[in-house]
Design an enzyme around this catalytic site. Structure first.
Site, mmCIF file in Angstrom:
data_model
loop_
_atom_site.group_PDB
_atom_site.id
_atom_site.type_symbol
_atom_site.label_atom_id
_atom_site.label_comp_id
_atom_site.label_asym_id
_atom_site.label_seq_id
_atom_site.Cartn_x
_atom_site.Cartn_y
_atom_site.Cartn_z
ATOM 1 N N TYR A 103 0.907 -1.290 -0.027
ATOM 2 C CA TYR A 103 0.297 -0.109 -0.267
ATOM 3 C C TYR A 103 1.048 1.362 0.245
ATOM 4 O O TYR A 103 2.011 1.238 -0.386
ATOM 5 C CB TYR A 103 -1.452 -0.040 1.398
ATOM 6 C CG TYR A 103 -0.140 0.578 3.008
ATOM 7 C CD1 TYR A 103 0.468 -0.403 2.702
ATOM 8 C CD2 TYR A 103 -0.618 1.447 2.876
ATOM 9 C CE1 TYR A 103 1.346 -0.259 4.004
ATOM 10 C CE2 TYR A 103 -0.239 2.003 4.436
ATOM 11 C CZ TYR A 103 1.119 0.925 4.729
ATOM 12 O OH TYR A 103 1.383 1.470 6.584
ATOM 13 N N ARG B 180 7.718 4.552 -4.421
ATOM 14 C CA ARG B 180 8.398 3.090 -3.434
ATOM 15 C C ARG B 180 6.995 2.039 -4.208
ATOM 16 O O ARG B 180 7.258 0.700 -3.276
ATOM 17 C CB ARG B 180 7.986 3.844 -2.614
ATOM 18 C CG ARG B 180 8.234 2.894 -1.061
ATOM 19 C CD ARG B 180 8.306 3.901 -0.404
ATOM 20 N NE ARG B 180 6.866 3.872 0.307
ATOM 21 C CZ ARG B 180 5.982 5.084 1.497
ATOM 22 N NH1 ARG B 180 7.209 5.566 1.969
ATOM 23 N NH2 ARG B 180 5.514 5.631 1.840
ATOM 24 N N ARG C 241 -8.071 -20.269 -2.170
ATOM 25 C CA ARG C 241 -7.080 -19.712 -0.590
ATOM 26 C C ARG C 241 -6.067 -20.787 -0.891
ATOM 27 O O ARG C 241 -6.285 -22.393 0.109
ATOM 28 C CB ARG C 241 -7.627 -19.947 0.898
ATOM 29 C CG ARG C 241 -6.673 -19.654 1.574
ATOM 30 C CD ARG C 241 -7.329 -19.096 2.935
ATOM 31 N NE ARG C 241 -6.487 -18.438 4.456
ATOM 32 C CZ ARG C 241 -5.099 -19.515 5.230
ATOM 33 N NH1 ARG C 241 -5.284 -20.655 4.254
ATOM 34 N NH2 ARG C 241 -4.626 -19.284 5.313
ATOM 35 N N HIS D 141 -1.333 -21.058 -0.223
ATOM 36 C CA HIS D 141 -0.722 -20.258 -0.370
ATOM 37 C C HIS D 141 0.449 -19.512 -1.172
ATOM 38 O O HIS D 141 0.460 -18.472 -1.346
ATOM 39 C CB HIS D 141 0.253 -20.538 1.402
ATOM 40 C CG HIS D 141 0.130 -20.958 2.589
ATOM 41 N ND1 HIS D 141 -1.486 -21.507 2.735
ATOM 42 C CD2 HIS D 141 0.363 -20.008 3.471
ATOM 43 C CE1 HIS D 141 -1.842 -21.356 4.403
ATOM 44 N NE2 HIS D 141 -0.426 -20.093 4.078
ATOM 45 N N LYS E 294 6.492 -1.937 1.840
ATOM 46 C CA LYS E 294 5.449 -1.335 2.275
ATOM 47 C C LYS E 294 3.950 -2.551 2.596
ATOM 48 O O LYS E 294 3.168 -2.299 1.815
ATOM 49 C CB LYS E 294 5.455 -0.114 2.358
ATOM 50 C CG LYS E 294 3.899 1.053 2.903
ATOM 51 C CD LYS E 294 4.436 1.899 2.466
ATOM 52 C CE LYS E 294 3.415 3.447 2.880
ATOM 53 N NZ LYS E 294 3.659 3.596 4.692
ATOM 54 N N GLU F 90 12.498 2.444 14.090
ATOM 55 C CA GLU F 90 11.529 3.542 13.393
ATOM 56 C C GLU F 90 10.344 3.148 14.705
ATOM 57 O O GLU F 90 9.961 2.825 15.261
ATOM 58 C CB GLU F 90 10.790 3.742 12.418
ATOM 59 C CG GLU F 90 10.166 2.014 12.035
ATOM 60 C CD GLU F 90 9.837 1.532 10.682
ATOM 61 O OE1 GLU F 90 9.864 2.616 10.018
ATOM 62 O OE2 GLU F 90 10.042 0.843 10.051
ATOM 63 N N LEU G 142 11.152 1.758 7.091
ATOM 64 C CA LEU G 142 10.385 1.757 5.862
ATOM 65 C C LEU G 142 11.115 3.100 5.427
ATOM 66 O O LEU G 142 11.380 4.213 6.195
ATOM 67 C CB LEU G 142 8.907 1.828 5.971
ATOM 68 C CG LEU G 142 8.310 2.003 5.232
ATOM 69 C CD1 LEU G 142 7.707 1.535 3.744
ATOM 70 C CD2 LEU G 142 6.816 3.308 5.060
HETATM 71 N N1 PLP Z 1 7.534 3.792 9.393
HETATM 72 C C1 PLP Z 1 6.905 3.031 8.998
HETATM 73 C C2 PLP Z 1 6.471 1.812 9.672
HETATM 74 C C3 PLP Z 1 5.122 4.056 8.638
HETATM 75 O O1 PLP Z 1 4.345 3.022 8.447
HETATM 76 C C4 PLP Z 1 5.285 4.618 7.272
HETATM 77 C C5 PLP Z 1 4.180 5.707 7.175
HETATM 78 O O2 PLP Z 1 3.320 5.171 7.057
HETATM 79 C C6 PLP Z 1 6.627 5.561 8.213
HETATM 80 C C7 PLP Z 1 8.144 4.808 8.203
HETATM 81 C C8 PLP Z 1 6.333 7.342 6.973
HETATM 82 O O3 PLP Z 1 6.625 7.186 5.409
HETATM 83 P P1 PLP Z 1 5.867 7.802 4.863
HETATM 84 O O4 PLP Z 1 6.896 9.104 5.411
HETATM 85 O O5 PLP Z 1 6.535 7.301 3.446
HETATM 86 O O6 PLP Z 1 4.378 8.827 5.124
#
Ligand code: PLP
Length: 293
Positions: free
Chosen positions: A33, A52, A100, A102, A149, A182, A207
């Site tokens: 997403y 991304r 369903r 895997h 993501k 993070e 991320l």
């Molecule tokens: N880290 C995580 C785990 C996130 O879910 C997000 C955003 O959803 C971010 C960092 C920040 O990413 P962005 O600046 O692209 O929104």
């Protein structure tokens, strides 16, 4: 005004929009997403978000469901139909609907594509940034590819809930070596006692936030000293400032960690300055097509 969602080629009333029970996003979190900020009706950093998305799709071995320019057009149409001036637009791509099982469906099935948008009152973020937020820390129990993501966000959900129950806005994950990775939906930053801006390198353990990337460029433009390296909770406590970044929160000062007030308990000047100039540095108002010409 009723909300509209885009689901697999159709614009539907939000309340009646649904996906099949055997959609692999629903069954396996086999989906990725993006979330993009909407400011004054325009998408912020659309190009980087779509880049991304392309990367996330390629890492899970999926083709792009549409050309990024066509995806951008759908994002903008959903924003327009929902009359979002300020808020977020959300896009999810799934590996589609199949019995369903895997392994990937064979033969391949059409990917699922949904887009929603919602308004957020910018005054809420401004007010939060004026006072700063509290975060808690919690062990990072996610898989080792959080640079993808993916919609598999259960550890993030549990961390955020833990934060809320502790009266904090968000959670910071800590790895097995006591370094902050993070936030549960944000990237984490500190300003050290020496005034150096520090954030963790964009390896597989975080991320690659789009906001993070823009803030790094902004800080360099402003002549700040920046280091992309790991940092510990002890450094957070002894530092001058801490903050988070994300498309939904922008630059948000952190004033309390695990119940302990940082410094004087007020948002610091670096975070405040970065927040105030952020949109001058983001690709605000341009779209994917103009970025790739
Ligand atoms: N880290 C995580 C785990 C996130 O879910 C997000 C955003 O959803 C971010 C960092 C920040 O990413 P962005 O600046 O692209 O929104």
């Amino acid at each position: 005004m009723s909300r509209i969602a885009y689901v697999n080629g159709r614009y539907l009333p939000h309340g009646r929009a649904g996906v099949h029970i055997e959609d692999r996003g629903f069954q396996f979190a086999d989906a990725v997403y993006e979330v993009c900020e909407v400011k004054d009706g325009l998408l912020v950093d659309e190009g980087r978000h779509l880049q991304r998305l392309t990367r996330s799709l390629s890492e899970i071995r999926m083709a792009e469901p549409r050309h990024p320019a066509a995806l951008g057009a759908i994002l903008r149409e959903v924003v327009r139909r929902n009359r979002v001036r300020n808020g977020i637009v959300y896009l999810q791509v799934t590996r589609g609907v199949a019995p369903r099982n895997h392994p990937f469906p064979n033969p391949e099935v059409a990917p699922g594509l949904i887009v929603t948008a919602r308004s957020i009152n910018p005054a809420e973020g401004r007010e939060r940034a004026r006072t700063g937020i509290a975060v808690i820390t919690t062990p990072d129990n996610r898989w080792e590819r959080v640079d993808i993501k993916s919609v598999g966000l259960l550890p993030n959900v549990l961390a955020k809930q833990k934060a809320r129950e502790a009266g904090a806005f968000g959670a910071w994950f800590i790895d097995e070596n006591d370094y902050i990775t993070e936030g549960s939906s944000t990237n984490a930053w500190i300003v050290t006692g020496e005034g150096v801006l520090v954030t963790r390198p964009a390896d597989h353990s975080i991320l690659r936030g789009v906001t993070r990337m823009v803030v790094l460029e902004t800080a360099e433009d402003l002549g700040m000293t920046v280091e992309e390296r790991r940092f510990t909770l002890a450094e957070v406590r002894s530092g001058r400032e801490a903050f988070i970044t994300a498309s939904s929160t922008l630059v948000m000062p952190v004033v309390k960690v695990d119940g302990e007030t940082l410094g004087d308990g007020l948002p610091g000047p670096v975070a405040t300055q970065l927040r105030s100039v952020f949109h001058d540095h983001a690709d605000y108002g341009r779209n994917w097509a103009s970025l790739t010409k």
